[in-house]
Design a protein around this motif. Structure first.
Motif, PDB file in Angstrom:
ATOM      1  N   SER A  39       0.859  -1.170   0.000  1.00  0.00           N
ATOM      2  CA  SER A  39       0.000   0.000   0.000  1.00  0.00           C
ATOM      3  C   SER A  39       0.907   1.235   0.000  1.00  0.00           C
ATOM      4  O   SER A  39       2.086   1.155   0.367  1.00  0.00           O
ATOM      5  CB  SER A  39      -0.902   0.013   1.231  1.00  0.00           C
ATOM      6  OG  SER A  39      -0.140   0.261   2.400  1.00  0.00           O
ATOM      7  N   ARG A  41       0.721   3.619   2.024  1.00  0.00           N
ATOM      8  CA  ARG A  41       1.062   3.862   3.427  1.00  0.00           C
ATOM      9  C   ARG A  41       2.267   3.008   3.860  1.00  0.00           C
ATOM     10  O   ARG A  41       3.155   3.484   4.573  1.00  0.00           O
ATOM     11  CB  ARG A  41      -0.141   3.562   4.298  1.00  0.00           C
ATOM     12  CG  ARG A  41       0.076   3.869   5.749  1.00  0.00           C
ATOM     13  CD  ARG A  41      -1.187   3.643   6.531  1.00  0.00           C
ATOM     14  NE  ARG A  41      -0.957   3.929   7.927  1.00  0.00           N
ATOM     15  CZ  ARG A  41      -1.861   3.844   8.850  1.00  0.00           C
ATOM     16  NH1 ARG A  41      -3.082   3.491   8.556  1.00  0.00           N
ATOM     17  NH2 ARG A  41      -1.565   4.113  10.101  1.00  0.00           N
ATOM     18  N   GLN A  42       2.298   1.742   3.431  1.00  0.00           N
ATOM     19  CA  GLN A  42       3.425   0.875   3.761  1.00  0.00           C
ATOM     20  C   GLN A  42       4.723   1.395   3.147  1.00  0.00           C
ATOM     21  O   GLN A  42       5.769   1.414   3.800  1.00  0.00           O
ATOM     22  CB  GLN A  42       3.166  -0.552   3.288  1.00  0.00           C
ATOM     23  CG  GLN A  42       2.112  -1.280   4.075  1.00  0.00           C
ATOM     24  CD  GLN A  42       1.755  -2.615   3.429  1.00  0.00           C
ATOM     25  OE1 GLN A  42       1.495  -2.679   2.222  1.00  0.00           O
ATOM     26  NE2 GLN A  42       1.749  -3.665   4.234  1.00  0.00           N
ATOM     27  N   MET A  44       5.417   4.481   2.264  1.00  0.00           N
ATOM     28  CA  MET A  44       5.802   5.714   2.956  1.00  0.00           C
ATOM     29  C   MET A  44       6.412   5.394   4.331  1.00  0.00           C
ATOM     30  O   MET A  44       7.350   6.061   4.770  1.00  0.00           O
ATOM     31  CB  MET A  44       4.609   6.638   3.122  1.00  0.00           C
ATOM     32  CG  MET A  44       4.042   7.186   1.814  1.00  0.00           C
ATOM     33  SD  MET A  44       5.107   8.405   1.001  1.00  0.00           S
ATOM     34  CE  MET A  44       6.085   7.410  -0.089  1.00  0.00           C
ATOM     35  N   GLY A  45       5.911   4.344   4.981  1.00  0.00           N
ATOM     36  CA  GLY A  45       6.489   3.912   6.253  1.00  0.00           C
ATOM     37  C   GLY A  45       7.920   3.435   6.093  1.00  0.00           C
ATOM     38  O   GLY A  45       8.782   3.739   6.921  1.00  0.00           O
TER      39      GLY A  45
END
Length: 101
Positions: A39, A41-42, A44-45
């Motif tokens: 994702s 979000r993953q 970006m993490g």
């Protein structure tokens, strides 16, 4: 080593290297995330250092998405010292991937 491919990346985490190579290649984060099966979000993490990975499969997919050798993300053996080396290494990596299929 200097310039755009400076040695400072050698001491950086994988996520920072991922972000640097994504920026160098001018590839959108969403596109890299899709190609890696993550994702946004993953991804970006990972890039921010909030998350980390040691999964070689993910590193390989990320390297393929960025058209770089996985070693550039792990810091082994070393980054290219100039744009010409980066181009040759990227092409070589792509040819190896195509021949291996």
């Amino acid at each position: 080593m200097g310039g755009e491919y400076g040695s400072w990346t050698l001491n950086q985490p994988i996520g920072i290297r991922l972000a640097v190579w994504r920026a160098r290649r001018g590839i959108d984060a969403g596109e890299v995330a899709d190609r890696c099966g993550l994702s946004l979000r993953q991804l970006m993490g990972l890039e921010s250092g909030q998350d980390w990975t040691d999964r070689y499969g993910l590193l390989t997919r990320a390297a393929d998405a960025l058209r770089v050798d996985p070693g550039f993300l792990t810091g082994q053996p070393y980054p290219p010292s100039n744009a010409s080396q980066a181009l040759v290494t990227g092409v070589t990596h792509r040819i190896r991937r195509l021949v291996g299929r």
